[in-house]
Design a protein around this motif. Structure first.
Motif, PDB file in Angstrom:
ATOM      1  N   LYS A   1       3.959   7.074   1.956  1.00 40.05           N
ATOM      2  CA  LYS A   1       4.277   5.972   2.866  1.00 40.05           C
ATOM      3  C   LYS A   1       4.011   4.659   2.166  1.00 40.05           C
ATOM      4  O   LYS A   1       2.903   4.399   1.694  1.00 40.05           O
ATOM      5  CB  LYS A   1       3.442   6.064   4.148  1.00 40.05           C
TER       6      LYS A   1
ATOM      7  N   GLU B   1       3.807   0.675   2.643  1.00 42.16           N
ATOM      8  CA  GLU B   1       3.624  -0.370   3.654  1.00 42.16           C
ATOM      9  C   GLU B   1       3.526  -1.720   2.965  1.00 42.16           C
ATOM     10  O   GLU B   1       2.818  -1.864   1.966  1.00 42.16           O
ATOM     11  CB  GLU B   1       2.352  -0.103   4.456  1.00 42.16           C
TER      12      GLU B   1
ATOM     13  N   LYS C   1       8.343  -2.119   8.966  1.00 39.91           N
ATOM     14  CA  LYS C   1       8.241  -0.673   9.170  1.00 39.91           C
ATOM     15  C   LYS C   1       7.840   0.022   7.871  1.00 39.91           C
ATOM     16  O   LYS C   1       8.099  -0.481   6.780  1.00 39.91           O
ATOM     17  CB  LYS C   1       9.578  -0.116   9.659  1.00 39.91           C
ATOM     18  N   PRO C   2       7.238   1.202   7.984  1.00 41.22           N
ATOM     19  CA  PRO C   2       6.934   1.976   6.775  1.00 41.22           C
ATOM     20  C   PRO C   2       8.212   2.404   6.055  1.00 41.22           C
ATOM     21  O   PRO C   2       9.235   2.670   6.684  1.00 41.22           O
ATOM     22  CB  PRO C   2       6.176   3.199   7.304  1.00 41.22           C
TER      23      PRO C   2
ATOM     24  N   ASP D   1       7.564  10.438  12.360  1.00 43.46           N
ATOM     25  CA  ASP D   1       7.887   9.070  12.749  1.00 43.46           C
ATOM     26  C   ASP D   1       9.282   9.067  13.368  1.00 43.46           C
ATOM     27  O   ASP D   1      10.289   9.185  12.668  1.00 43.46           O
ATOM     28  CB  ASP D   1       7.827   8.155  11.517  1.00 43.46           C
TER      29      ASP D   1
ATOM     30  N   TYR E   1       9.425   5.394   3.561  1.00 41.28           N
ATOM     31  CA  TYR E   1       8.946   6.702   3.128  1.00 41.28           C
ATOM     32  C   TYR E   1       9.541   7.060   1.764  1.00 41.28           C
ATOM     33  O   TYR E   1      10.718   6.822   1.501  1.00 41.28           O
ATOM     34  CB  TYR E   1       9.275   7.759   4.170  1.00 41.28           C
TER      35      TYR E   1
ATOM     36  N   PRO F   1       2.605  -5.206   4.365  1.00 43.15           N
ATOM     37  CA  PRO F   1       2.180  -6.077   5.476  1.00 43.15           C
ATOM     38  C   PRO F   1       2.730  -7.495   5.317  1.00 43.15           C
ATOM     39  O   PRO F   1       2.617  -8.102   4.249  1.00 43.15           O
ATOM     40  CB  PRO F   1       0.652  -6.062   5.357  1.00 43.15           C
TER      41      PRO F   1
ATOM     42  N   LYS G   1       0.847  -1.183   0.000  1.00 45.60           N
ATOM     43  CA  LYS G   1       0.000   0.000   0.000  1.00 45.60           C
ATOM     44  C   LYS G   1       0.884   1.235   0.000  1.00 45.60           C
ATOM     45  O   LYS G   1       1.834   1.329   0.786  1.00 45.60           O
ATOM     46  CB  LYS G   1      -0.901   0.012   1.245  1.00 45.60           C
TER      47      LYS G   1
END
Length: 340
Positions: A298, A300, A307-308, A259, A310, A302, A250
């Motif tokens: 961001k 992501e 961690k994200p 962050d 950037y 899963p 995502k």
């Protein structure tokens, strides 16, 4: 000299974009695009390889032979071409063709070119990107996403107009200005016109996060743009990276990164990569450079990365943008690396 443009010249790549959009290429078992004879004929029709009145007999014979059998080897005819520029253009094309055929798919060839560059002009890589991006958007009815996907392979010009950051295709903008025309900004109201006009009269894309409206008496409010081109671009980047990673992910547009555990970042262009590196290392960044930042994103993954990640997008000092989609593949964390 034949006067042929060198293969590295920045001609529009609409033919490859349309090839992808119209899904003209077959897919392998992984769903990746396989080149066919018609794909190679698109290259042979480009101005860098098209025949001219002054083309020599060897060039004419080579061109006709490749049109009939695009995968054939014609080294004798190639060596006999009189014009040095024309001969070099065909050498580039044949080197590129052979590498793509050896890779088997456009995606695999793209990854190979990122891993072991063949010192080819950028046009060849951009042609691959345009075709793959077109396929990713084939059948997509979202005009904003289709317009945003053009950022993957076409240089853009940014301008700030009435508080809105507008992104226009550089070549399209130059042609419209030469004709004393104005670019329309893509909106839900003119999306149908976008499909009709295509690249003949390109639309600008609004890359604004939100618009501030003054209400008087010292009051104002911020209106988040529902149809921001940044949301569409985030989806396109999501499709692009997902194509190669083959796993759920995502990408979301952000206005800022808050962050304390920021651990990985990727710049989507040269300027944003330098800017993010400086911010990450707590090096001072002046206001002029910060103003070049268009957006943050961001990423992501899963179940694949904890961690994200950037992402940054920035314009250059001359307000142009050359997004580099390969950066998403070259600069992933080692655990996700596509390229060794």
């Amino acid at each position: 000299m034949t006067g042929q443009a060198p293969v590295g010249s920045l001609e529009p790549l609409q033919e490859f974009w349309l090839c992808g959009l119209q899904s003209k290429l077959a897919l392998n078992e992984r769903g990746w695009l396989q080149p066919n004879d018609d794909f190679w004929r698109l290259w042979l029709a480009r101005p860098e390889l098209a025949l001219l009145e002054e083309s020599c007999p060897a060039e004419i014979a080579l061109h006709q032979a490749l049109l009939e059998r695009p995968s054939s080897s014609q080294s004798a005819l190639l060596a006999a071409i009189a014009d040095e520029d024309a001969r070099a253009n065909y050498q580039f094309f044949l080197r590129f063709r052979d590498d793509v055929l050896a890779a088997g798919t456009l995606e695999a060839a793209y990854l190979r070119l990122m891993r072991q560059p063949l010192m080819l002009p950028p046009l060849f890589v951009e042609g691959l990107v345009a075709t793959i991006a077109g396929h990713l958007l084939a059948g997509n009815v979202d005009a904003f996403q289709v317009r945003a996907a053009e950022l993957l392979f076409r240089t853009q010009r940014l301008s700030l107009t009435e508080g809105r950051l507008l992104c226009a295709d550089l070549e399209g903008l130059d042609s419209r200005q030469a004709a004393a025309g104005l670019l329309d900004v893509l909106s839900p109201d003119n999306a149908a016109e976008f499909w009709r006009r295509g690249s003949a009269q390109p639309f600008a894309l609004d890359l604004t996060h939100e618009v501030s409206n003054a209400l008087g008496h010292g009051m104002s409010f911020n209106l988040t743009l529902k149809h921001s081109g940044l949301k569409a671009l985030a989806k396109v980047l999501e499709l692009w990276l997902g194509r190669f990673l083959g796993r759920p992910l995502k990408i979301t547009a952000l206005q800022k990164v808050d962050d304390s555990a920021w651990s990985w970042h990727i710049g989507l262009d040269v300027d944003s990569m330098r800017l993010l590196n400086d911010l990450y290392e707590d090096r001072p960044v002046d206001a002029a450079r910060m103003a070049q930042l268009i957006s943050l994103f961001k990423l992501e993954l899963p179940g694949s990365y904890p961690k994200p990640i950037y992402l940054g997008l920035a314009m250059s000092s001359d307000k142009s943008l050359k997004l580099k989609p390969q950066n998403l593949l070259l600069n992933l964390p080692p655990e996700l690396a596509l390229l060794g």
